[in-house]
Design a protein around this motif. Structure first.
Motif, PDB file in Angstrom:
ATOM      1  N   ALA A 127      49.063   5.636  -7.819  1.00 26.08           N
ATOM      2  CA  ALA A 127      47.658   5.708  -7.400  1.00 26.08           C
ATOM      3  C   ALA A 127      46.759   6.470  -8.365  1.00 26.08           C
ATOM      4  CB  ALA A 127      47.579   6.358  -6.013  1.00 26.08           C
ATOM      5  N   LEU A 128      47.295   7.464  -9.065  1.00 24.98           N
ATOM      6  CA  LEU A 128      46.438   8.387  -9.819  1.00 24.98           C
ATOM      7  C   LEU A 128      45.546   7.720 -10.865  1.00 24.98           C
ATOM      8  CD1 LEU A 128      45.807  11.418  -9.857  1.00 24.98           C
ATOM      9  CD2 LEU A 128      47.437  11.639 -11.736  1.00 24.98           C
ATOM     10  N   PRO A 129      46.047   6.751 -11.658  1.00 26.09           N
ATOM     11  CA  PRO A 129      45.162   6.150 -12.666  1.00 26.09           C
ATOM     12  C   PRO A 129      43.935   5.453 -12.093  1.00 26.09           C
ATOM     13  CG  PRO A 129      47.459   5.708 -13.198  1.00 26.09           C
ATOM     14  CD  PRO A 129      47.434   6.261 -11.807  1.00 26.09           C
ATOM     15  N   ASP A 130      43.993   5.023 -10.837  1.00 23.14           N
ATOM     16  CA  ASP A 130      42.807   4.455 -10.202  1.00 23.14           C
ATOM     17  C   ASP A 130      41.922   5.546  -9.619  1.00 23.14           C
ATOM     18  OD1 ASP A 130      42.812   1.329 -10.084  1.00 23.14           O
ATOM     19  OD2 ASP A 130      44.894   1.913  -9.815  1.00 23.14           O
ATOM     20  N   ILE A 131      42.537   6.587  -9.053  1.00 22.54           N
ATOM     21  CA  ILE A 131      41.766   7.712  -8.526  1.00 22.54           C
ATOM     22  C   ILE A 131      40.948   8.373  -9.628  1.00 22.54           C
ATOM     23  CG2 ILE A 131      42.014  10.058  -7.607  1.00 22.54           C
ATOM     24  CD1 ILE A 131      44.378   9.016  -5.942  1.00 22.54           C
ATOM     25  N   MET A 132      41.505   8.429 -10.846  1.00 22.26           N
ATOM     26  CA  MET A 132      40.825   9.058 -11.974  1.00 22.26           C
ATOM     27  C   MET A 132      39.815   8.129 -12.654  1.00 22.26           C
ATOM     28  SD  MET A 132      44.122  10.994 -13.659  1.00 22.26           S
ATOM     29  CE  MET A 132      43.232  11.447 -15.149  1.00 22.26           C
ATOM     30  N   ASN A 164      42.709  16.640  -1.710  1.00 27.28           N
ATOM     31  CA  ASN A 164      44.011  16.915  -2.321  1.00 27.28           C
ATOM     32  C   ASN A 164      44.080  16.528  -3.792  1.00 27.28           C
ATOM     33  OD1 ASN A 164      45.288  17.980   0.021  1.00 27.28           O
ATOM     34  ND2 ASN A 164      45.512  15.908   0.819  1.00 27.28           N
ATOM     35  N   GLN A 165      43.358  15.468  -4.176  1.00 24.75           N
ATOM     36  CA  GLN A 165      43.419  15.009  -5.568  1.00 24.75           C
ATOM     37  C   GLN A 165      42.084  15.197  -6.297  1.00 24.75           C
ATOM     38  OE1 GLN A 165      46.176  14.575  -6.654  1.00 24.75           O
ATOM     39  NE2 GLN A 165      47.490  13.797  -5.036  1.00 24.75           N
ATOM     40  N   ARG A 166      41.218  16.039  -5.777  1.00 22.42           N
ATOM     41  CA  ARG A 166      39.897  16.172  -6.385  1.00 22.42           C
ATOM     42  C   ARG A 166      39.962  16.769  -7.789  1.00 22.42           C
ATOM     43  NH1 ARG A 166      36.148  18.702  -2.354  1.00 22.42           N
ATOM     44  NH2 ARG A 166      36.708  16.753  -1.300  1.00 22.42           N
ATOM     45  N   THR A 167      40.949  17.607  -8.040  1.00 25.21           N
ATOM     46  CA  THR A 167      41.111  18.139  -9.391  1.00 25.21           C
ATOM     47  C   THR A 167      41.254  17.007 -10.401  1.00 25.21           C
ATOM     48  OG1 THR A 167      42.142  20.179  -8.618  1.00 25.21           O
ATOM     49  CG2 THR A 167      42.581  19.546 -10.890  1.00 25.21           C
ATOM     50  N   PHE A 168      41.893  15.919  -9.987  1.00 25.09           N
ATOM     51  CA  PHE A 168      42.110  14.786 -10.888  1.00 25.09           C
ATOM     52  C   PHE A 168      40.930  13.815 -10.866  1.00 25.09           C
ATOM     53  CE2 PHE A 168      46.271  16.538 -10.101  1.00 25.09           C
ATOM     54  CZ  PHE A 168      46.797  16.572 -11.379  1.00 25.09           C
ATOM     55  N   PRO A 189      47.609   6.362   7.740  1.00 25.23           N
ATOM     56  CA  PRO A 189      47.995   5.886   9.081  1.00 25.23           C
ATOM     57  C   PRO A 189      47.169   6.550  10.188  1.00 25.23           C
ATOM     58  CG  PRO A 189      49.931   6.333   7.748  1.00 25.23           C
ATOM     59  CD  PRO A 189      48.763   6.851   6.974  1.00 25.23           C
ATOM     60  N   ARG A 190      46.562   7.691   9.869  1.00 23.12           N
ATOM     61  CA  ARG A 190      45.683   8.352  10.838  1.00 23.12           C
ATOM     62  C   ARG A 190      44.269   7.765  10.801  1.00 23.12           C
ATOM     63  NH1 ARG A 190      48.491  12.268   8.222  1.00 23.12           N
ATOM     64  NH2 ARG A 190      46.714  12.803   6.896  1.00 23.12           N
ATOM     65  N   ARG A 191      44.132   6.669  10.017  1.00 21.67           N
ATOM     66  CA  ARG A 191      42.869   5.936   9.901  1.00 21.67           C
ATOM     67  C   ARG A 191      41.787   6.779   9.226  1.00 21.67           C
ATOM     68  NH1 ARG A 191      43.545   1.361  12.370  1.00 21.67           N
ATOM     69  NH2 ARG A 191      41.357   0.777  12.364  1.00 21.67           N
ATOM     70  N   THR A 192      42.226   7.591   8.284  1.00 20.01           N
ATOM     71  CA  THR A 192      41.305   8.370   7.467  1.00 20.01           C
ATOM     72  C   THR A 192      41.076   7.636   6.163  1.00 20.01           C
ATOM     73  OG1 THR A 192      42.165  10.429   8.416  1.00 20.01           O
ATOM     74  CG2 THR A 192      40.898  10.601   6.361  1.00 20.01           C
ATOM     75  N   ASN A 193      39.836   7.348   5.855  1.00 21.75           N
ATOM     76  CA  ASN A 193      39.492   6.611   4.641  1.00 21.75           C
ATOM     77  C   ASN A 193      39.232   7.618   3.515  1.00 21.75           C
ATOM     78  OD1 ASN A 193      39.028   4.302   3.140  1.00 21.75           O
ATOM     79  ND2 ASN A 193      36.854   4.196   3.660  1.00 21.75           N
ATOM     80  N   ILE A 194      40.255   7.931   2.734  1.00 18.76           N
ATOM     81  CA  ILE A 194      40.171   9.008   1.748  1.00 18.76           C
ATOM     82  C   ILE A 194      39.449   8.554   0.489  1.00 18.76           C
ATOM     83  CG2 ILE A 194      41.524  10.584   0.328  1.00 18.76           C
ATOM     84  CD1 ILE A 194      43.702  10.431   2.477  1.00 18.76           C
ATOM     85  N   TYR A 195      39.881   7.406  -0.053  1.00 13.12           N
ATOM     86  CA  TYR A 195      39.242   6.828  -1.237  1.00 13.12           C
ATOM     87  C   TYR A 195      38.818   5.407  -0.905  1.00 13.12           C
ATOM     88  CZ  TYR A 195      40.937  10.727  -4.043  1.00 13.12           C
ATOM     89  OH  TYR A 195      41.175  11.974  -4.559  1.00 13.12           O
ATOM     90  N   ARG A 196      37.549   5.127  -1.061  1.00 11.71           N
ATOM     91  CA  ARG A 196      37.051   3.783  -0.798  1.00 11.71           C
ATOM     92  C   ARG A 196      36.804   3.065  -2.128  1.00 11.71           C
ATOM     93  NH1 ARG A 196      31.394   4.114  -1.534  1.00 11.71           N
ATOM     94  NH2 ARG A 196      30.576   6.248  -1.390  1.00 11.71           N
ATOM     95  N   PRO A 197      36.875   1.746  -2.116  1.00 14.29           N
ATOM     96  CA  PRO A 197      36.620   1.014  -3.359  1.00 14.29           C
ATOM     97  C   PRO A 197      35.183   1.186  -3.822  1.00 14.29           C
ATOM     98  CG  PRO A 197      36.803  -0.487  -1.490  1.00 14.29           C
ATOM     99  CD  PRO A 197      37.215   0.859  -1.001  1.00 14.29           C
ATOM    100  N   ALA A 198      35.008   1.320  -5.138  1.00 11.23           N
ATOM    101  CA  ALA A 198      33.674   1.505  -5.694  1.00 11.23           C
ATOM    102  C   ALA A 198      32.836   0.248  -5.501  1.00 11.23           C
ATOM    103  CB  ALA A 198      33.777   1.838  -7.178  1.00 11.23           C
TER     104      ALA A 198
END
Length: 477
Positions: A73-78, A91-95, A300-309
């Motif tokens: 996942a990281l290369p897309d998050i970055m 959790n991944q905001r540093t990246f 699974p808790r239905r939390t949308n952490i990263y949405r598509p740009a």
């Protein structure tokens, strides 16, 4: 922070049982490390299977938002493919904001986890030749897989820690470890040296896996590195290195042996109901640690952490492109990434490391770089025809064709661990997220990565440099 160096860590094999439904069972039968040789070839067989187990590390191909997922996942998050939402815990905001430094514990853990996989391969390679006289074809099978996996891991490390991808660059990359030595304090090899060793390992693996005692990946399985997967590795490595002709040659072999998925089977790739065009995947079981890959984006808790740009979404034909409905969904009025959401009771899916779709894109861009625009357009149109119902073949040429190839690469390989590396490969194209910051409904405060930023290259972990003075830091850290 606890100080230690990887090369002083005893590496234990977690050896899988052969009776599980998927490739790797998380329960070990027994453990081996590099302190004693294999007593028989059965131990080498177990070690070969166990060698793949470390890929499920939380830092490498894990599926949870709490883990780094460095090669998943990281290369897309970055990149500019995703936007963090206010539902995120950060959790991944540093990246995603590119603010990491040399004492980042996640980067250190990723470094260690990667070299643990390499150590497992080297332990196998250290002793396997002793069985060559009695079981030569079995040795070929096991040795070929170990060499290929060793090359794959070094290449993935190079993509993060090297400042250049040029074939003959003397820029420092990473130490290329070819033996199991707990006392070694290696230096960083140059990019050129790493390419030489990566391509050498893959070339040897390809020869060995062409003469083995039994087929790999019987039936629809894709969990073991076979000769076809090695060709895919060679295509990607040569592509990054700018060796266009070599990339085309091996991509030809892959495409001839495993065609693109049909429109009817494409969606099933991401739920493991189909292995169409999958060349190699990291296998997960129902008991594997972590949650579904979709949990990185939509939990699974239905939390949308990263949405598509928004810019990414706008590239797809919402009616005719089969990728649109496969990669995205609308849940509770929110557009989510659904590409890796499994349909089984636990939702766990295998990570697809190589697919035929990528091979078409490699061959298309390589052909363009060599001046063969006809071949480049033919491959681009073939992929678009396979993915877009009723597609009318395009006629792009020149710069428009090159841009079309990059657009299709972004669309096809979204959320498969490519985008950040592609932007870096193309000359550190600046990353700008328009749907960013409070006005863009995102908690991010840093929305742009300029081309001259140090963050295009990961820092060598400070812990490693403290213990091993042969390791030079990366510029700016």
């Amino acid at each position: 922070m606890k100080r230690r160096i990887l090369y002083l860590i005893p590496i234990a094999f977690v050896l899988g049982l052969s009776g599980c439904k998927k490739l790797i069972d998380p329960v070990p039968e027994y453990s081996l490390d590099g302190s004693r040789p294999f007593e028989n070839i059965d131990q080498a067989e177990f070690a070969t299977t166990g060698m793949y187990g470390a890929l499920r590390s939380a830092q490498l191909y894990s599926s949870t938002n709490e883990a780094l997922s460095a090669f998943a996942a990281l290369p897309d998050i970055m990149s500019d493919n995703l936007v963090e939402t206010f539902e995120s815990l950060g959790n991944q905001r540093t990246f995603s904001e590119w603010t990491y430094s040399s004492d980042n514990s996640s980067i250190y853990s990723m470094w260690v986890a990667s070299y643990q996989v390499i150590a497992r391969a080297n332990i196998l390679l250290k002793d396997i030749d002793k069985f060559s006289s009695t079981s030569p074809l079995a040795v070929n099978r096991m040795k070929g897989q170990a060499l290929a996996l060793r090359a794959q891991m070094h290449f993935d490390l190079l993509r993060y820690f090297a400042g250049s991808y040029r074939r003959n660059s003397d820029t420092l990359a990473v130490p290329y470890i070819t033996s199991y030595d707990v006392k070694a304090k290696p230096r960083r090899n140059s990019v050129k040296e790493c390419y030489d060793l990566i391509l050498g390992d893959l070339a040897q693996a390809k020869v060995l896996l062409g003469n083995i005692d039994k087929p790999l990946n019987a039936g629809a399985s894709t969990g073991l590195i076979d000769r076809n997967a090695v060709n895919a590795m060679l295509a990607r490595v040569n592509f990054y290195a700018g060796q266009w002709g070599e990339a085309i040659t091996v991509a030809n072999e892959v495409i001839a042996s495993k065609p693109l998925a049909t429109a009817g089977s494409f969606a099933g790739i991401w739920t493991d109901q189909s292995t169409s065009e999958v060349l190699w995947s990291v296998q997960f079981t129902s008991a594997a640690e972590g949650t579904p890959y979709g949990g990185v984006y939509f939990t699974p808790r239905r939390t949308n952490i990263y949405r598509p740009a928004p810019e990414l979404l706008a590239l797809y034909n919402t009616t005719n492109d089969i990728r649109n409905a496969t990669y995205f969904a609308n849940t509770g009025g929110r557009v989510i990434v659904s590409k890796h959401n499994g349909t089984s009771s636990n939702g766990v899916v295998n990570w697809k490391v190589y697919r035929t779709g990528e091979m078409y894109l490699i061959r298309s861009e390589a052909s363009y770089r060599l001046g063969n625009e006809g071949a480049a357009l033919a491959d681009l149109n073939a992929l678009r025809t396979a993915r877009i119902t009723g597609f009318t073949p395009g006629s792009e040429a020149g710069v428009a064709l090159f841009n079309a190839i990059q657009t299709e690469r972004r669309k096809e390989l979204a959320f498969e661990g490519h985008r950040f590396f592609d932007l870096k490969r193309l000359g550190r194209l600046p990353i700008t997220r328009t749907a960013c910051g409070a006005a863009g409904n995102s908690p991010s405060s840093i929305c742009t990565l300029p081309s001259n930023s140090r963050a295009w290259v990961f820092p060598i972990p400070a812990n490693e440099i403290i213990i091993n003075t042969n390791l030079a830091p990366n510029p700016g850290y």
